[in-house]
Design an enzyme around this catalytic site. Structure first.
Site, PDB file in Angstrom:
ATOM      1  N   ASP A 248       7.700   4.087 -18.766  1.00  0.00           N
ATOM      2  CA  ASP A 248       8.309   3.864 -17.446  1.00  0.00           C
ATOM      3  C   ASP A 248       9.412   2.808 -17.526  1.00  0.00           C
ATOM      4  O   ASP A 248      10.469   2.947 -16.895  1.00  0.00           O
ATOM      5  CB  ASP A 248       7.247   3.423 -16.437  1.00  0.00           C
ATOM      6  CG  ASP A 248       6.379   4.574 -15.949  1.00  0.00           C
ATOM      7  OD1 ASP A 248       6.742   5.739 -16.192  1.00  0.00           O
ATOM      8  OD2 ASP A 248       5.322   4.299 -15.336  1.00  0.00           O
ATOM      9  N   HIS A 290      -1.742   2.107  -6.620  1.00  0.00           N
ATOM     10  CA  HIS A 290      -1.732   0.709  -6.200  1.00  0.00           C
ATOM     11  C   HIS A 290      -2.108   0.540  -4.731  1.00  0.00           C
ATOM     12  O   HIS A 290      -2.950  -0.292  -4.371  1.00  0.00           O
ATOM     13  CB  HIS A 290      -0.337   0.127  -6.479  1.00  0.00           C
ATOM     14  CG  HIS A 290      -0.264  -1.353  -6.458  1.00  0.00           C
ATOM     15  ND1 HIS A 290      -0.070  -2.077  -5.296  1.00  0.00           N
ATOM     16  CD2 HIS A 290      -0.329  -2.274  -7.454  1.00  0.00           C
ATOM     17  CE1 HIS A 290      -0.030  -3.369  -5.580  1.00  0.00           C
ATOM     18  NE2 HIS A 290      -0.175  -3.521  -6.885  1.00  0.00           N
ATOM     19  N   SER A 460      -1.525  -8.945  -6.780  1.00  0.00           N
ATOM     20  CA  SER A 460      -1.584  -7.817  -5.850  1.00  0.00           C
ATOM     21  C   SER A 460      -2.991  -7.578  -5.336  1.00  0.00           C
ATOM     22  O   SER A 460      -3.177  -6.997  -4.266  1.00  0.00           O
ATOM     23  CB  SER A 460      -1.088  -6.536  -6.530  1.00  0.00           C
ATOM     24  OG  SER A 460       0.303  -6.519  -6.657  1.00  0.00           O
TER      25      SER A 460
END
Length: 540
Positions: A248, A290, A460
């Site tokens: 990525d 996510h 996160s």
């Protein structure tokens, strides 16, 4: 804030070298914990899955005392429903542990192609998707570099791209080499056992004089000794996940020849171009995980016999698909914040960030708008182990002069699950001015797309835990303001009077210097202080 999965560091590094109602007030908050002993025994599987909810005194685990808050304060009282907007990747709104806590826009008629509630968004039943059909994206520095030397940040952006491209190209080479060696040994062991799912115990029991097989056994013992993987096949799966992450970076994040915005059809640098996106807030591929994980930390259905318990018990998740596989656009973030505010969110979770921003003023204006409308934003500090007092991360609530535009923006660093000098997660950003509190962030077990559950790490994961605490407070005490809730969370946290390793390149320092509050979030204490503030017994 992109992190590689921890398997690269565990596996490949080993090989090459040889992540309703008001509750009553209680008498006193949790006691001073300076004398709390270190937990010597490893956490059980159940403790690993729930450690963020544990109590430092009772369990010797630096959780947020969520279980204690429910047992001794909430006691089944639901309070008032609170809407929490999750600005993130797509969310699996049909997940078995989330489907009953997803916000529904009751003013909108599904699938009729009309903006029934006149809010500017057609068929926004569960939120809005500002990314349309896009998924992969550049990082902001790559977008800047595309604009050439005329851009004021071009040189810095291009320098980082060059360094990171070299770094990830090297990682890819090492992963390829590692995977080849492990696959060779895995194939040899599968052939020896005549099955694919052999175990470490079986490997250790092999008796052979075959030198080649002995080498494969030695490699397997070296890697499997940690107990994390059952066999080399599982290690290969983990390395393949890391390879996807590295790819990525090379193919999308750092590739100036790639444009991921084309499917959206807007001008991302025109804040007035708002007619884009759609009402499909779900993930578009399983690896878009996510947002689902973040939503579960906040609000996974409690005590339903499935998966995990979210922090908040009377909450609805407004899904706002804002973050691609790459860096978010400032325009999307600004419009997403305004969407959440205008449609009833009282808490917004922003578990994303970047270190370059071309239109940060749009986002700051939106943050100020949230503050003026009594909405709390809970923001992840970032995962690069940087001092945010010297290097800004976006989004933030500061102007170039350092003046804050809002008193309802709360930034959260991450803790690991072992109390002591290593309790600050090794990746977490920090800052005595620009990080407000710390909360559990490492190996947090939560929802994954398609009715799965996994543990992953990052600030996160710390931010939504705190967003859940904020929702819990507002549910029990809905008259409190967002600014009060921020101060309650900061002031009621547990002070840690120990030296801890914060900057991984330096010696330990007092935990009090890692954030503005010098505290770890504590739901039990927060509810006690909230009650006192609500009754007028304490003024913040």
């Amino acid at each position: 804030m992109k992190l590689l999965k921890s398997s690269f560091y565990i596996a490949s590094a080993l090989v090459i070298a040889s992540c309703g109602s008001t509750a009553p007030i209680l008498s006193t908050p949790i006691a001073n914990i300076d004398t709390t002993p270190l937990k010597e025994t490893p956490l059980s599987e159940k403790e690993l899955h729930t450690w963020g909810h544990k109590d430092l005194i009772t369990d010797t685990i630096p959780g947020m005392s969520v279980d204690k808050a429910y047992a001794e304060i909430i006691k089944g009282k639901k309070g008032k429903k609170v809407i929490v907007a999750v600005l993130d990747s797509g969310i699996d709104i049909d997940h078995e542990d989330l489907d009953d806590v997803i916000w529904t826009n009751k003013k909108e008629i599904p699938n009729n192609g009309k903006d029934d509630d006149k809010n500017g968004y057609v068929d926004d039943i569960h939120g809005w998707n500002f990314l349309g059909d896009s998924y992969n994206e550049n990082m902001e520095k790559t977008r800047i570099a595309k604009k050439g030397p005329s851009h004021p940040d071009y040189e810095a952006a291009q320098a980082e791209i060059d360094a990171e491209y070299k770094k990830y190209s090297g990682i890819k080479t090492r992963l390829d080499q590692t995977a080849a060696r492990i696959k060779s040994s895995d194939d040899a062991l599968k052939a020896y056992f005549k099955k694919d799912n052999y175990t470490f115990e079986e490997v250790k029991a092999i008796k052979t004089t075959n030198e080649e097989l002995q080498q494969h056994i030695g490699l397997a013992k070296q890697i499997l000794a940690s107990g994390r993987y059952k066999n080399l096949g599982e290690v290969l799966e983990a390395i393949n996940g890391d390879m996807e992450s590295v790819t990525d970076f090379l193919n999308y994040y750092l590739n100036k020849n790639f444009n991921g915005r084309t499917p959206v059809g807007d001008d991302p640098y025109d804040i007035t171009d708002t007619n884009y996106g759609n009402g499909n807030v779900k993930h578009i591929k399983k690896s878009e995980l996510h947002g689902t994980h973040v939503a579960g930390i906040i609000a996974a259905e409690r005590n339903n016999g499935k998966g995990v318990n979210g922090v908040a018990n009377n909450v609805e998740i407004m899904a706002v698909r804002t973050v691609p596989n790459g860096d978010e656009y400032d325009k999307d973030v600004a419009l997403a914040i305004r969407y959440a505010v205008n449609n009833g969110a009282r808490v917004i979770n922003t578990s994303f960030g970047k270190y370059f921003s071309q239109n940060s003023e749009w986002v700051r204006d939106a943050i100020a708008y949230a503050g003026k409308n009594n909405v709390l934003i809970v923001n992840a500090a970032g995962n690069e182990n940087l001092d945010l007092d010297t290097k800004p991360v976006y989004p933030n609530d500061q102007t170039k002069t350092g003046t804050e535009v809002s008193d309802t923006f709360l930034t959260v660093g991450a803790l690991s699950n072992k109390y002591g000098s290593q309790m600050v997660a090794r990746y977490s950003n920090y800052g005595q001015t620009n990080v407000d509190v710390f909360a559990p962030g490492s190996q947090i077990y939560s929802t994954f797309p398609e009715n799965e559950y996994e543990a992953i790490s990052g600030t996160s994961m710390a931010a939504p835990g705190v967003a859940g605490v904020a929702a819990l407070i507002l549910s029990q005490y809905p008259k409190l303001t967002a600014a009060q809730v921020k101060q309650i969370i900061m002031q009621s946290g547990l002070p840690i009077n120990r030296d801890v390793v914060v900057d991984q390149s330096k010696d330990a320092m007092p935990f009090s210097k890692s954030s503005r509050s010098g505290k770890i979030v504590n739901a039990y204490n927060a509810l006690i202080l909230a009650d006192k503030v609500n009754r007028g017994q304490v003024k913040l």
